[in-house]
Write a protein that holds these residues in place. Structure first.
Motif, PDB file in Angstrom:
ATOM      1  N   VAL A   7       0.829  -1.204   0.000  1.00 18.24           N
ATOM      2  CA  VAL A   7       0.000   0.000   0.000  1.00 18.24           C
ATOM      3  C   VAL A   7       0.866   1.259   0.000  1.00 18.24           C
ATOM      4  N   ASP A   8       1.962   1.242   0.750  1.00 18.45           N
ATOM      5  CA  ASP A   8       2.861   2.400   0.735  1.00 18.45           C
ATOM      6  C   ASP A   8       3.332   2.687  -0.691  1.00 18.45           C
ATOM      7  N   PHE A   9       3.762   1.634  -1.383  1.00 17.42           N
ATOM      8  CA  PHE A   9       4.276   1.813  -2.734  1.00 17.42           C
ATOM      9  C   PHE A   9       3.174   2.261  -3.690  1.00 17.42           C
ATOM     10  N   LEU A  10       2.036   1.602  -3.642  1.00 18.32           N
ATOM     11  CA  LEU A  10       0.956   1.938  -4.573  1.00 18.32           C
ATOM     12  C   LEU A  10       0.427   3.345  -4.330  1.00 18.32           C
ATOM     13  N   THR A  11       0.391   3.768  -3.089  1.00 16.26           N
ATOM     14  CA  THR A  11      -0.037   5.134  -2.783  1.00 16.26           C
ATOM     15  C   THR A  11       0.919   6.143  -3.420  1.00 16.26           C
ATOM     16  N   GLU A  12       2.221   5.859  -3.348  1.00 19.22           N
ATOM     17  CA  GLU A  12       3.202   6.734  -3.992  1.00 19.22           C
ATOM     18  C   GLU A  12       3.001   6.779  -5.505  1.00 19.22           C
ATOM     19  N   ARG A  49      -8.527   1.015  -4.433  1.00 18.55           N
ATOM     20  CA  ARG A  49      -7.816  -0.022  -5.171  1.00 18.55           C
ATOM     21  C   ARG A  49      -6.652  -0.578  -4.348  1.00 18.55           C
ATOM     22  N   ALA A  50      -5.968   0.298  -3.642  1.00 18.32           N
ATOM     23  CA  ALA A  50      -4.860  -0.163  -2.807  1.00 18.32           C
ATOM     24  C   ALA A  50      -5.354  -1.093  -1.707  1.00 18.32           C
TER      25      ALA A  50
END
Length: 227
Positions: free
Chosen positions: A95-100, A107-108
């Motif tokens: 989630v950290d990566f996808l949010t970035e 979706r995350a």
């Protein structure tokens, strides 16, 4: 030596910006054996979904399935090695990566669930296909979900591009290695905890011991089971 990225050009997976960025990210942090396992999990999960009548981008979001499969073991990396069981640490890193990357919270969250639940197949398969097929594909690739009849030429082609590299052994040793260093990552009666118990032959506490200490409620004092 790791494979160049164009080695995967023939594989059928989404080519969105987020998908390709995630592919680069995961390849850069995962052991090659685990990275290959993650990609195979997608290919097998999607095909096994088709055997259930589930078609990509008709019955589920193919990009979300790809992201879930690709990220499902990032808890087994240096970057993902936090303080919880690896599947929860991996879900948080995903989630950290996808949010970035600008992925929406909705979706995350689907990817978080897919990563966090992939060890709990009996739960995952009751969820939406993007979650269920991550667990199905990953379990199939490691041999946990039986051997449904898949075309031999298909699996041969997949292994030609994504060799196994002792995947199951590498996953096992990475889980155990993390947990021996940080025991809180392998609580009793969890999948990581069981792998550590098998490795160390540690004796687990009983149910009565678990609920009596440290709570001090003394629920067993004077208790007589019904006959």
């Amino acid at each position: 030596m790791s494979e160049p990225m164009d080695a995967y050009d023939a594989l059928p997976f989404p080519r969105t910006v987020v998908a390709l960025n995630t592919l680069d990210f995961v390849k850069g942090i995962e052991d090659q054996a685990i990275f290959n396992h993650s990609l195979r999990s997608y290919l097998y999960g999607r095909l096994l979904g088709e055997r259930q009548g589930l078609l990509p981008d008709r019955d589920y979001d193919d990009e979300l399935l790809f992201l879930g499969c690709l990220l499902h073991d990032v808890g087994l990396t240096h970057e993902g090695n936090r303080d919880c069981c690896f599947h929860l640490d991996g879900a948080d890193l995903a989630v950290d990566f996808l949010t970035e990357q600008g992925v929406s919270p909705e979706r995350a969250e689907v990817v978080w669930d897919a990563v966090a639940l992939h060890l709990h197949h009996e739960i995952a398969v009751r969820k939406r296909p993007e979650i269920a097929l991550v667990s199905t594909g990953a379990g199939f690739d490691l041999g946990f979900e039986g051997r449904p009849a898949l075309p031999a030429d298909y699996t041969d082609d997949v292994h030609a591009v994504l060799p196994r590299l002792h995947a199951a052994a590498v996953v096992h040793d990475t889980i155990v290695g993390q947990a021996l260093d940080k025991p809180q990552k392998a609580p009793p009666f969890t999948p990581p905890g069981e792998l550590v118990r098998q490795k160390t032959h540690e004796v687990w506490p009983t149910w009565e011991q678990l609920v009596t200490h440290p709570s001090g409620w003394n629920d067993y004092d004077g208790y007589r089971p019904k006959t």
